[in-house]
Write a protein that holds these residues in place. Structure first.
Motif, mmCIF file in Angstrom:
data_model
loop_
_atom_site.group_PDB
_atom_site.id
_atom_site.type_symbol
_atom_site.label_atom_id
_atom_site.label_comp_id
_atom_site.label_asym_id
_atom_site.label_seq_id
_atom_site.Cartn_x
_atom_site.Cartn_y
_atom_site.Cartn_z
ATOM 1 N N ILE A 8 0.827 -1.217 0.000
ATOM 2 C CA ILE A 8 0.000 0.000 0.000
ATOM 3 C C ILE A 8 0.859 1.264 0.000
ATOM 4 O O ILE A 8 0.509 2.251 -0.664
ATOM 5 N N PHE A 9 2.000 1.245 0.691
ATOM 6 C CA PHE A 9 2.840 2.449 0.718
ATOM 7 C C PHE A 9 3.594 2.628 -0.602
ATOM 8 O O PHE A 9 3.810 3.757 -1.045
ATOM 9 N N ILE A 12 1.167 4.328 -2.727
ATOM 10 C CA ILE A 12 1.081 5.757 -2.380
ATOM 11 C C ILE A 12 2.235 6.523 -3.024
ATOM 12 O O ILE A 12 2.040 7.600 -3.598
ATOM 13 N N PHE A 31 3.740 11.787 4.290
ATOM 14 C CA PHE A 31 2.307 12.067 4.115
ATOM 15 C C PHE A 31 1.599 11.953 5.456
ATOM 16 O O PHE A 31 2.153 11.407 6.422
ATOM 17 N N LEU A 32 0.357 12.466 5.492
ATOM 18 C CA LEU A 32 -0.419 12.391 6.734
ATOM 19 C C LEU A 32 -0.962 10.989 6.955
ATOM 20 O O LEU A 32 -1.416 10.331 6.009
ATOM 21 N N ASP A 33 -0.945 10.533 8.207
ATOM 22 C CA ASP A 33 -1.547 9.246 8.565
ATOM 23 C C ASP A 33 -3.073 9.370 8.456
ATOM 24 O O ASP A 33 -3.665 10.352 8.891
ATOM 25 N N ILE A 34 -3.684 8.343 7.842
ATOM 26 C CA ILE A 34 -5.119 8.398 7.554
ATOM 27 C C ILE A 34 -5.989 8.127 8.795
ATOM 28 O O ILE A 34 -7.166 8.511 8.822
ATOM 29 N N ASN A 35 -5.426 7.501 9.798
ATOM 30 C CA ASN A 35 -6.146 7.275 11.073
ATOM 31 C C ASN A 35 -5.288 7.807 12.219
ATOM 32 O O ASN A 35 -4.728 7.044 13.011
ATOM 33 N N LEU A 43 3.665 10.308 8.511
ATOM 34 C CA LEU A 43 4.554 9.171 8.252
ATOM 35 C C LEU A 43 5.629 9.577 7.256
ATOM 36 O O LEU A 43 5.329 10.270 6.271
ATOM 37 N N ASN A 85 7.905 1.060 14.077
ATOM 38 C CA ASN A 85 7.550 -0.284 14.540
ATOM 39 C C ASN A 85 8.074 -1.361 13.583
ATOM 40 O O ASN A 85 7.978 -1.205 12.367
ATOM 41 N N HIS A 91 3.656 -3.987 16.944
ATOM 42 C CA HIS A 91 2.596 -3.118 16.416
ATOM 43 C C HIS A 91 2.811 -2.644 14.987
ATOM 44 O O HIS A 91 2.298 -1.598 14.579
ATOM 45 N N GLN A 92 3.582 -3.379 14.188
ATOM 46 C CA GLN A 92 3.692 -3.008 12.766
ATOM 47 C C GLN A 92 2.534 -3.629 11.991
ATOM 48 O O GLN A 92 2.353 -4.852 12.026
ATOM 49 N N GLU A 93 1.775 -2.785 11.299
ATOM 50 C CA GLU A 93 0.651 -3.276 10.493
ATOM 51 C C GLU A 93 0.946 -3.190 9.005
ATOM 52 O O GLU A 93 0.459 -4.004 8.228
ATOM 53 N N VAL A 94 1.697 -2.169 8.603
ATOM 54 C CA VAL A 94 2.035 -2.008 7.182
ATOM 55 C C VAL A 94 3.489 -2.426 6.988
ATOM 56 O O VAL A 94 4.397 -1.873 7.631
ATOM 57 N N HIS A 98 8.308 2.616 7.961
ATOM 58 C CA HIS A 98 7.779 3.979 8.099
ATOM 59 C C HIS A 98 8.110 4.533 9.473
ATOM 60 O O HIS A 98 8.123 3.812 10.455
ATOM 61 N N HIS A 100 6.870 7.197 12.258
ATOM 62 C CA HIS A 100 5.727 8.015 12.680
ATOM 63 C C HIS A 100 6.218 9.304 13.354
ATOM 64 O O HIS A 100 7.155 9.269 14.158
HETATM 65 P P1 AMP Z 1 2.135 0.654 11.927
HETATM 66 O O1 AMP Z 1 1.204 0.145 12.990
HETATM 67 O O2 AMP Z 1 3.422 1.201 12.518
HETATM 68 O O3 AMP Z 1 2.378 -0.356 10.808
HETATM 69 O O4 AMP Z 1 1.404 1.913 11.296
HETATM 70 C C1 AMP Z 1 0.800 1.922 10.045
HETATM 71 C C2 AMP Z 1 0.120 3.268 9.913
HETATM 72 O O5 AMP Z 1 -0.238 3.470 8.563
HETATM 73 C C3 AMP Z 1 -1.171 3.390 10.756
HETATM 74 O O6 AMP Z 1 -1.054 4.483 11.659
HETATM 75 C C4 AMP Z 1 -2.243 3.624 9.686
HETATM 76 O O7 AMP Z 1 -3.236 4.544 10.110
HETATM 77 C C5 AMP Z 1 -1.434 4.180 8.527
HETATM 78 N N1 AMP Z 1 -2.033 3.957 7.207
HETATM 79 C C6 AMP Z 1 -2.474 2.791 6.697
HETATM 80 N N2 AMP Z 1 -2.958 2.974 5.449
HETATM 81 C C7 AMP Z 1 -2.787 4.294 5.156
HETATM 82 C C8 AMP Z 1 -3.080 5.121 4.030
HETATM 83 N N3 AMP Z 1 -3.652 4.602 2.922
HETATM 84 N N4 AMP Z 1 -2.784 6.427 4.085
HETATM 85 C C9 AMP Z 1 -2.218 6.952 5.192
HETATM 86 N N5 AMP Z 1 -1.911 6.241 6.289
HETATM 87 C C10 AMP Z 1 -2.207 4.930 6.281
#
Ligand code: AMP
Ligand code: ZN
Length: 136
Positions: A8-9, A12, A31-35, A43, A85, A91-94, A98, A100
């Motif tokens: 996804i990144f 972007i 870019f700005l974090d979406i949540n 980020l 992360n 806590h890494q999701e993406v 990146h 923060h």
């Molecule tokens: P992490 O938990 O460190 O992997 O953080 C991933 C971050 O990416 C989270 O804070 C999400 O809100 C952010 N994120 C995921 N998808 C997008 C997106 N399409 N645009 C901006 N931020 C995103």
């Protein structure tokens, strides 16, 4: 599809997915974090795709902190956390490295941190430092 083309990144960076871009150079994108955890949560990413910090070549890492610093200054944040992360447990999701920038305007908003400090024997700490140094 390989990991990079489904990332996804990476999408972007290419502009295939929209983002609120703050900065771009040949090797860095921000870019700005979406949540957001707080207003201004942003980020910074290397354009080089890699899952964890150790997967990114040094020359793709050099701008990450300077750009995080620029953004923190532009936000006017006096209290903030810089966080990166690695791995699901951490806590890494993406899975694209990146950094923060998370303003901490008050107790309720921004990053919540647990800091479970342990007592450790000084001999153990010394041995650990020696072991780590021997592997660097
Ligand atoms: P992490 O938990 O460190 O992997 O953080 C991933 C971050 O990416 C989270 O804070 C999400 O809100 C952010 N994120 C995921 N998808 C997008 C997106 N399409 N645009 C901006 N931020 C995103
Ligand atoms: Zn990627």
């Amino acid at each position: 599809m390989n990991r990079m083309s489904s990332c996804i990144f990476c999408k972007i960076i290419k502009g295939d997915i929209p983002s609120f871009k703050l900065f771009e150079s040949d090797k860095t994108f921000a870019f700005l974090d979406i949540n957001p955890l707080s207003k201004g949560h942003a980020l910074v990413i290397p354009k080089h795709h890699g899952e964890k910090l150790a997967d990114i070549p040094d020359d793709s890492l050099t701008e990450l902190l300077p750009v995080a610093k620029k953004i923190a200054i532009a936000l006017g944040a006096t209290n903030y956390n810089i966080l990166q992360n690695n791995g699901r447990l951490a806590h890494q999701e993406v899975d694209h490295v990146h950094v923060h920038i998370i303003p901490k305007p008050n107790e309720a908003e921004g990053l919540g941190v647990k800091w479970p400090q342990q007592k450790i024997d000084m001999g153990e700490l010394k041995a650990l430092a020696e072991e780590i140094k021997s592997k660097m």
